[in-house]
Motif scaffolding. Structure first.
Motif, PDB file in Angstrom:
ATOM      1  N   PRO A 190       0.786  -1.231   0.000  1.00 22.92           N
ATOM      2  CA  PRO A 190       0.000   0.000   0.000  1.00 22.92           C
ATOM      3  C   PRO A 190       0.822   1.288   0.000  1.00 22.92           C
ATOM      4  O   PRO A 190       0.388   2.293  -0.526  1.00 22.92           O
ATOM      5  CB  PRO A 190      -0.835  -0.110   1.280  1.00 22.92           C
ATOM      6  CG  PRO A 190      -1.018  -1.571   1.473  1.00 22.92           C
ATOM      7  CD  PRO A 190       0.286  -2.185   1.003  1.00 22.92           C
ATOM      8  N   ARG A 191       2.015   1.293   0.551  1.00 17.40           N
ATOM      9  CA  ARG A 191       2.826   2.519   0.596  1.00 17.40           C
ATOM     10  C   ARG A 191       4.051   2.441  -0.325  1.00 17.40           C
ATOM     11  O   ARG A 191       5.040   3.134  -0.113  1.00 17.40           O
ATOM     12  CB  ARG A 191       3.257   2.806   2.029  1.00 17.40           C
ATOM     13  CG  ARG A 191       2.067   3.075   2.937  1.00 17.40           C
ATOM     14  CD  ARG A 191       2.505   3.593   4.291  1.00 17.40           C
ATOM     15  NE  ARG A 191       1.417   3.571   5.240  1.00 17.40           N
ATOM     16  CZ  ARG A 191       0.470   4.482   5.325  1.00 17.40           C
ATOM     17  NH1 ARG A 191       0.444   5.485   4.491  1.00 17.40           N
ATOM     18  NH2 ARG A 191      -0.487   4.393   6.239  1.00 17.40           N
ATOM     19  N   SER A 192       3.973   1.590  -1.356  1.00 11.72           N
ATOM     20  CA  SER A 192       5.102   1.427  -2.271  1.00 11.72           C
ATOM     21  C   SER A 192       5.353   2.699  -3.079  1.00 11.72           C
ATOM     22  O   SER A 192       4.443   3.511  -3.278  1.00 11.72           O
ATOM     23  CB  SER A 192       4.837   0.270  -3.229  1.00 11.72           C
ATOM     24  OG  SER A 192       3.823   0.645  -4.147  1.00 11.72           O
ATOM     25  N   PRO A 193       6.585   2.899  -3.546  1.00  5.02           N
ATOM     26  CA  PRO A 193       6.879   4.073  -4.378  1.00  5.02           C
ATOM     27  C   PRO A 193       6.005   4.131  -5.637  1.00  5.02           C
ATOM     28  O   PRO A 193       5.553   5.206  -6.033  1.00  5.02           O
ATOM     29  CB  PRO A 193       8.355   3.894  -4.742  1.00  5.02           C
ATOM     30  CG  PRO A 193       8.912   3.027  -3.666  1.00  5.02           C
ATOM     31  CD  PRO A 193       7.791   2.120  -3.257  1.00  5.02           C
ATOM     32  N   GLY A 194       5.735   2.987  -6.252  1.00  7.82           N
ATOM     33  CA  GLY A 194       4.886   2.969  -7.447  1.00  7.82           C
ATOM     34  C   GLY A 194       3.471   3.425  -7.149  1.00  7.82           C
ATOM     35  O   GLY A 194       2.885   4.227  -7.880  1.00  7.82           O
ATOM     36  N   ARG A 195       2.929   2.928  -6.063  1.00  8.22           N
ATOM     37  CA  ARG A 195       1.562   3.311  -5.668  1.00  8.22           C
ATOM     38  C   ARG A 195       1.512   4.798  -5.332  1.00  8.22           C
ATOM     39  O   ARG A 195       0.579   5.493  -5.692  1.00  8.22           O
ATOM     40  CB  ARG A 195       1.106   2.462  -4.482  1.00  8.22           C
ATOM     41  CG  ARG A 195      -0.374   2.591  -4.175  1.00  8.22           C
ATOM     42  CD  ARG A 195      -0.804   1.596  -3.117  1.00  8.22           C
ATOM     43  NE  ARG A 195      -0.694   0.222  -3.546  1.00  8.22           N
ATOM     44  CZ  ARG A 195      -1.617  -0.419  -4.253  1.00  8.22           C
ATOM     45  NH1 ARG A 195      -2.708   0.197  -4.617  1.00  8.22           N
ATOM     46  NH2 ARG A 195      -1.447  -1.675  -4.598  1.00  8.22           N
ATOM     47  N   ARG A 196       2.541   5.297  -4.664  1.00  9.95           N
ATOM     48  CA  ARG A 196       2.591   6.734  -4.349  1.00  9.95           C
ATOM     49  C   ARG A 196       2.659   7.565  -5.626  1.00  9.95           C
ATOM     50  O   ARG A 196       2.004   8.600  -5.735  1.00  9.95           O
ATOM     51  CB  ARG A 196       3.788   7.044  -3.444  1.00  9.95           C
ATOM     52  CG  ARG A 196       3.541   6.667  -1.995  1.00  9.95           C
ATOM     53  CD  ARG A 196       4.555   7.298  -1.051  1.00  9.95           C
ATOM     54  NE  ARG A 196       5.933   7.155  -1.462  1.00  9.95           N
ATOM     55  CZ  ARG A 196       6.760   6.197  -1.054  1.00  9.95           C
ATOM     56  NH1 ARG A 196       6.349   5.289  -0.205  1.00  9.95           N
ATOM     57  NH2 ARG A 196       8.014   6.162  -1.474  1.00  9.95           N
ATOM     58  N   THR A 197       3.450   7.109  -6.595  1.00  6.40           N
ATOM     59  CA  THR A 197       3.552   7.828  -7.868  1.00  6.40           C
ATOM     60  C   THR A 197       2.207   7.871  -8.572  1.00  6.40           C
ATOM     61  O   THR A 197       1.797   8.924  -9.077  1.00  6.40           O
ATOM     62  CB  THR A 197       4.604   7.161  -8.780  1.00  6.40           C
ATOM     63  OG1 THR A 197       5.881   7.246  -8.138  1.00  6.40           O
ATOM     64  CG2 THR A 197       4.666   7.828 -10.137  1.00  6.40           C
ATOM     65  N   VAL A 198       1.501   6.754  -8.591  1.00  6.75           N
ATOM     66  CA  VAL A 198       0.168   6.718  -9.218  1.00  6.75           C
ATOM     67  C   VAL A 198      -0.751   7.724  -8.533  1.00  6.75           C
ATOM     68  O   VAL A 198      -1.465   8.480  -9.191  1.00  6.75           O
ATOM     69  CB  VAL A 198      -0.423   5.291  -9.198  1.00  6.75           C
ATOM     70  CG1 VAL A 198      -1.905   5.304  -9.558  1.00  6.75           C
ATOM     71  CG2 VAL A 198       0.352   4.379 -10.153  1.00  6.75           C
ATOM     72  N   HIS A 199      -0.717   7.764  -7.206  1.00  9.63           N
ATOM     73  CA  HIS A 199      -1.575   8.705  -6.473  1.00  9.63           C
ATOM     74  C   HIS A 199      -1.194  10.163  -6.740  1.00  9.63           C
ATOM     75  O   HIS A 199      -2.077  11.006  -6.934  1.00  9.63           O
ATOM     76  CB  HIS A 199      -1.548   8.418  -4.968  1.00  9.63           C
ATOM     77  CG  HIS A 199      -2.580   7.437  -4.557  1.00  9.63           C
ATOM     78  ND1 HIS A 199      -3.882   7.778  -4.314  1.00  9.63           N
ATOM     79  CD2 HIS A 199      -2.509   6.099  -4.392  1.00  9.63           C
ATOM     80  CE1 HIS A 199      -4.572   6.704  -3.996  1.00  9.63           C
ATOM     81  NE2 HIS A 199      -3.764   5.666  -4.046  1.00  9.63           N
ATOM     82  N   GLU A 200       0.089  10.441  -6.758  1.00 10.17           N
ATOM     83  CA  GLU A 200       0.520  11.824  -7.035  1.00 10.17           C
ATOM     84  C   GLU A 200       0.089  12.262  -8.430  1.00 10.17           C
ATOM     85  O   GLU A 200      -0.432  13.362  -8.622  1.00 10.17           O
ATOM     86  CB  GLU A 200       2.045  11.930  -6.914  1.00 10.17           C
ATOM     87  CG  GLU A 200       2.544  11.823  -5.494  1.00 10.17           C
ATOM     88  CD  GLU A 200       4.050  11.605  -5.413  1.00 10.17           C
ATOM     89  OE1 GLU A 200       4.739  11.668  -6.457  1.00 10.17           O
ATOM     90  OE2 GLU A 200       4.531  11.362  -4.294  1.00 10.17           O
ATOM     91  N   ARG A 201       0.298  11.388  -9.407  1.00  4.55           N
ATOM     92  CA  ARG A 201      -0.079  11.727 -10.775  1.00  4.55           C
ATOM     93  C   ARG A 201      -1.599  11.801 -10.923  1.00  4.55           C
ATOM     94  O   ARG A 201      -2.118  12.631 -11.669  1.00  4.55           O
ATOM     95  CB  ARG A 201       0.546  10.733 -11.748  1.00  4.55           C
ATOM     96  CG  ARG A 201       2.081  10.898 -11.803  1.00  4.55           C
ATOM     97  CD  ARG A 201       2.735   9.851 -12.676  1.00  4.55           C
ATOM     98  NE  ARG A 201       2.334   9.956 -14.057  1.00  4.55           N
ATOM     99  CZ  ARG A 201       2.978  10.647 -15.001  1.00  4.55           C
ATOM    100  NH1 ARG A 201       4.080  11.314 -14.678  1.00  4.55           N
ATOM    101  NH2 ARG A 201       2.548  10.652 -16.240  1.00  4.55           N
ATOM    102  N   ALA A 202      -2.324  10.945 -10.197  1.00  3.85           N
ATOM    103  CA  ALA A 202      -3.790  10.993 -10.230  1.00  3.85           C
ATOM    104  C   ALA A 202      -4.282  12.316  -9.656  1.00  3.85           C
ATOM    105  O   ALA A 202      -5.189  12.952 -10.210  1.00  3.85           O
ATOM    106  CB  ALA A 202      -4.378   9.820  -9.439  1.00  3.85           C
ATOM    107  N   ARG A 203      -3.680  12.728  -8.566  1.00  4.87           N
ATOM    108  CA  ARG A 203      -4.052  14.008  -7.941  1.00  4.87           C
ATOM    109  C   ARG A 203      -3.813  15.153  -8.919  1.00  4.87           C
ATOM    110  O   ARG A 203      -4.678  16.000  -9.124  1.00  4.87           O
ATOM    111  CB  ARG A 203      -3.240  14.209  -6.663  1.00  4.87           C
ATOM    112  CG  ARG A 203      -3.728  15.314  -5.768  1.00  4.87           C
ATOM    113  CD  ARG A 203      -2.959  15.378  -4.442  1.00  4.87           C
ATOM    114  NE  ARG A 203      -2.769  14.072  -3.826  1.00  4.87           N
ATOM    115  CZ  ARG A 203      -1.590  13.463  -3.665  1.00  4.87           C
ATOM    116  NH1 ARG A 203      -0.474  14.041  -4.058  1.00  4.87           N
ATOM    117  NH2 ARG A 203      -1.518  12.282  -3.094  1.00  4.87           N
ATOM    118  N   ASP A 204      -2.640  15.161  -9.557  1.00  2.00           N
ATOM    119  CA  ASP A 204      -2.302  16.225 -10.503  1.00  2.00           C
ATOM    120  C   ASP A 204      -3.216  16.234 -11.727  1.00  2.00           C
ATOM    121  O   ASP A 204      -3.464  17.283 -12.308  1.00  2.00           O
ATOM    122  CB  ASP A 204      -0.847  16.083 -10.970  1.00  2.00           C
ATOM    123  CG  ASP A 204       0.151  16.335  -9.847  1.00  2.00           C
ATOM    124  OD1 ASP A 204      -0.241  16.891  -8.789  1.00  2.00           O
ATOM    125  OD2 ASP A 204       1.325  15.963 -10.025  1.00  2.00           O
TER     126      ASP A 204
END
Length: 119
Positions: free
Chosen positions: A41-55
């Motif tokens: 759940p806190r993997s770098p890939g998952r974080r990247t997806v969330h950051e890009r989704a937010r943007d």
């Protein structure tokens, strides 16, 4: 002009290779790559997806995928390229031997499922 011709020839060759190898239907290698990328759940890939989704204004969709009790509907290539960096898509393509086009199509099927927190 020569560069455009080379690019078109490369794209055509990639499409032929995808058909010959069944790349549009065999996503097992791509799934393994996505499992490694999305990880915990806190993997770098998952974080990247969330950051890009937010943007991109797509975070509600990604959160819906995470909370889904049943598989989500596949997404188009435009969503895939907004959620995953180009270098990640290219890495998956090289890792699996799929063309970039087939990789994006496969990711469109896999990304909603791989976003689920229960696997």
């Amino acid at each position: 002009m020569a560069n455009d011709t080379t690019t078109r020839m490369g794209n055509a060759a990639g499409k032929v290779a995808d058909v010959l190898t069944g790349a549009k239907t065999d996503t097992s290698g791509l799934m393994s790559a996505m499992i490694e990328y999305m990880g915990a759940p806190r993997s770098p890939g998952r974080r990247t997806v969330h950051e890009r989704a937010r943007d991109a204004g797509l975070e509600p969709m990604v959160r819906k995928w995470e909370d889904a009790t049943s598989p989500a509907t596949p997404v188009g290539g435009d969503v895939v390229t907004r959620l995953l960096p180009a270098d990640v898509i290219d890495h998956f393509s090289r890792q699996t031997g799929l063309s970039r086009t087939a990789t994006i199509a496969g990711l469109g099927d896999l990304l909603p499922h791989m976003s689920r927190l229960d696997g």
